[in-house]
Design a protein around this motif. Structure first.
Motif, PDB file in Angstrom:
ATOM      1  N   GLU A  10       0.836  -1.203   0.000  1.00 51.16           N
ATOM      2  CA  GLU A  10       0.000   0.000   0.000  1.00 51.16           C
ATOM      3  C   GLU A  10       0.873   1.255   0.000  1.00 51.16           C
ATOM      4  O   GLU A  10       0.596   2.211  -0.726  1.00 51.16           O
ATOM      5  CB  GLU A  10      -0.939  -0.003   1.206  1.00 51.16           C
ATOM      6  CG  GLU A  10      -2.050  -1.026   1.092  1.00 51.16           C
ATOM      7  CD  GLU A  10      -2.998  -0.979   2.287  1.00 51.16           C
ATOM      8  OE1 GLU A  10      -2.993   0.024   3.033  1.00 51.16           O
ATOM      9  OE2 GLU A  10      -3.752  -1.961   2.464  1.00 51.16           O
ATOM     10  N   LYS A  11       1.952   1.231   0.800  1.00 53.65           N
ATOM     11  CA  LYS A  11       2.874   2.369   0.842  1.00 53.65           C
ATOM     12  C   LYS A  11       3.533   2.579  -0.520  1.00 53.65           C
ATOM     13  O   LYS A  11       3.708   3.716  -0.964  1.00 53.65           O
ATOM     14  CB  LYS A  11       3.937   2.163   1.920  1.00 53.65           C
ATOM     15  CG  LYS A  11       3.424   2.329   3.321  1.00 53.65           C
ATOM     16  CD  LYS A  11       4.536   2.100   4.325  1.00 53.65           C
ATOM     17  CE  LYS A  11       3.997   2.147   5.746  1.00 53.65           C
ATOM     18  NZ  LYS A  11       5.036   1.855   6.744  1.00 53.65           N
ATOM     19  N   PHE A  12       3.910   1.494  -1.147  1.00 52.36           N
ATOM     20  CA  PHE A  12       4.539   1.592  -2.466  1.00 52.36           C
ATOM     21  C   PHE A  12       3.578   2.222  -3.471  1.00 52.36           C
ATOM     22  O   PHE A  12       3.960   3.117  -4.221  1.00 52.36           O
ATOM     23  CB  PHE A  12       4.984   0.208  -2.951  1.00 52.36           C
ATOM     24  CG  PHE A  12       5.595   0.238  -4.319  1.00 52.36           C
ATOM     25  CD1 PHE A  12       6.909   0.621  -4.497  1.00 52.36           C
ATOM     26  CD2 PHE A  12       4.848  -0.113  -5.437  1.00 52.36           C
ATOM     27  CE1 PHE A  12       7.470   0.664  -5.768  1.00 52.36           C
ATOM     28  CE2 PHE A  12       5.397  -0.074  -6.710  1.00 52.36           C
ATOM     29  CZ  PHE A  12       6.720   0.316  -6.874  1.00 52.36           C
ATOM     30  N   ILE A  13       2.354   1.763  -3.469  1.00 48.23           N
ATOM     31  CA  ILE A  13       1.349   2.307  -4.396  1.00 48.23           C
ATOM     32  C   ILE A  13       1.132   3.791  -4.116  1.00 48.23           C
ATOM     33  O   ILE A  13       1.101   4.610  -5.042  1.00 48.23           O
ATOM     34  CB  ILE A  13       0.026   1.517  -4.303  1.00 48.23           C
ATOM     35  CG1 ILE A  13       0.217   0.116  -4.901  1.00 48.23           C
ATOM     36  CG2 ILE A  13      -1.100   2.258  -5.009  1.00 48.23           C
ATOM     37  CD1 ILE A  13      -0.946  -0.830  -4.672  1.00 48.23           C
ATOM     38  N   GLN A  14       1.016   4.147  -2.859  1.00 46.53           N
ATOM     39  CA  GLN A  14       0.818   5.554  -2.513  1.00 46.53           C
ATOM     40  C   GLN A  14       2.016   6.400  -2.937  1.00 46.53           C
ATOM     41  O   GLN A  14       1.855   7.534  -3.403  1.00 46.53           O
ATOM     42  CB  GLN A  14       0.540   5.709  -1.007  1.00 46.53           C
ATOM     43  CG  GLN A  14      -0.789   5.150  -0.571  1.00 46.53           C
ATOM     44  CD  GLN A  14      -1.961   5.740  -1.356  1.00 46.53           C
ATOM     45  OE1 GLN A  14      -2.009   6.930  -1.635  1.00 46.53           O
ATOM     46  NE2 GLN A  14      -2.908   4.877  -1.729  1.00 46.53           N
ATOM     47  N   ALA A  15       3.221   5.850  -2.789  1.00 42.82           N
ATOM     48  CA  ALA A  15       4.427   6.575  -3.215  1.00 42.82           C
ATOM     49  C   ALA A  15       4.435   6.785  -4.723  1.00 42.82           C
ATOM     50  O   ALA A  15       4.855   7.840  -5.214  1.00 42.82           O
ATOM     51  CB  ALA A  15       5.677   5.815  -2.767  1.00 42.82           C
ATOM     52  N   GLN A  16       3.962   5.797  -5.470  1.00 40.93           N
ATOM     53  CA  GLN A  16       3.893   5.929  -6.923  1.00 40.93           C
ATOM     54  C   GLN A  16       2.903   7.021  -7.326  1.00 40.93           C
ATOM     55  O   GLN A  16       3.167   7.800  -8.239  1.00 40.93           O
ATOM     56  CB  GLN A  16       3.507   4.595  -7.573  1.00 40.93           C
ATOM     57  CG  GLN A  16       4.521   3.488  -7.380  1.00 40.93           C
ATOM     58  CD  GLN A  16       5.883   3.867  -7.926  1.00 40.93           C
ATOM     59  OE1 GLN A  16       6.016   4.250  -9.080  1.00 40.93           O
ATOM     60  NE2 GLN A  16       6.890   3.777  -7.087  1.00 40.93           N
ATOM     61  N   ILE A  17       1.784   7.068  -6.634  1.00 43.60           N
ATOM     62  CA  ILE A  17       0.782   8.107  -6.909  1.00 43.60           C
ATOM     63  C   ILE A  17       1.351   9.479  -6.527  1.00 43.60           C
ATOM     64  O   ILE A  17       1.224  10.450  -7.281  1.00 43.60           O
ATOM     65  CB  ILE A  17      -0.530   7.801  -6.160  1.00 43.60           C
ATOM     66  CG1 ILE A  17      -1.159   6.517  -6.705  1.00 43.60           C
ATOM     67  CG2 ILE A  17      -1.502   8.977  -6.275  1.00 43.60           C
ATOM     68  CD1 ILE A  17      -2.275   5.961  -5.852  1.00 43.60           C
ATOM     69  N   ALA A  18       2.010   9.551  -5.366  1.00 43.42           N
ATOM     70  CA  ALA A  18       2.586  10.814  -4.898  1.00 43.42           C
ATOM     71  C   ALA A  18       3.673  11.330  -5.843  1.00 43.42           C
ATOM     72  O   ALA A  18       3.882  12.534  -5.955  1.00 43.42           O
ATOM     73  CB  ALA A  18       3.151  10.638  -3.492  1.00 43.42           C
TER      74      ALA A  18
END
Length: 88
Positions: A10-18
């Motif tokens: 989830e953190k990885f996905i959020q970092a990609q979006i950010a």
């Protein structure tokens, strides 16, 4: 389908979006699946190519064209020795 992600995913996905590269989590997951599919296709191609190489090698061995392991190792050692001598 409902999937539970590990917190690190989830953190990885959020970092990609950010990062601005993706607009939402669906885009990230879609790209991940595209890469997985590409990896699977490439792996299958590698398997097929390797099997063909093995078939060719087996045919060469059956025709008596192969070398035994000791001969191969001795040839390699001779090349190393010649390379050392040329450097001195």
């Amino acid at each position: 389908m409902n999937i539970q992600l590990k917190p690190e995913h989830e953190k990885f996905i959020q970092a990609q979006i950010a990062s601005g590269r993706f607009s939402n989590s669906e885009e990230v997951v879609n790209v991940a699946f595209q890469l997985l599919e590409k990896l699977n296709v490439e792996y299958q191609q590698w398997i097929e190519e390797t099997r063909l190489k093995i078939d060719v090698a087996m045919a060469e061995i059956e025709r008596g064209e192969g070398l035994d392991g000791e001969t191969v190792v001795m040839n390699i050692l001779e090349r190393f020795q010649k390379a050392r001598e040329s450097q001195q």
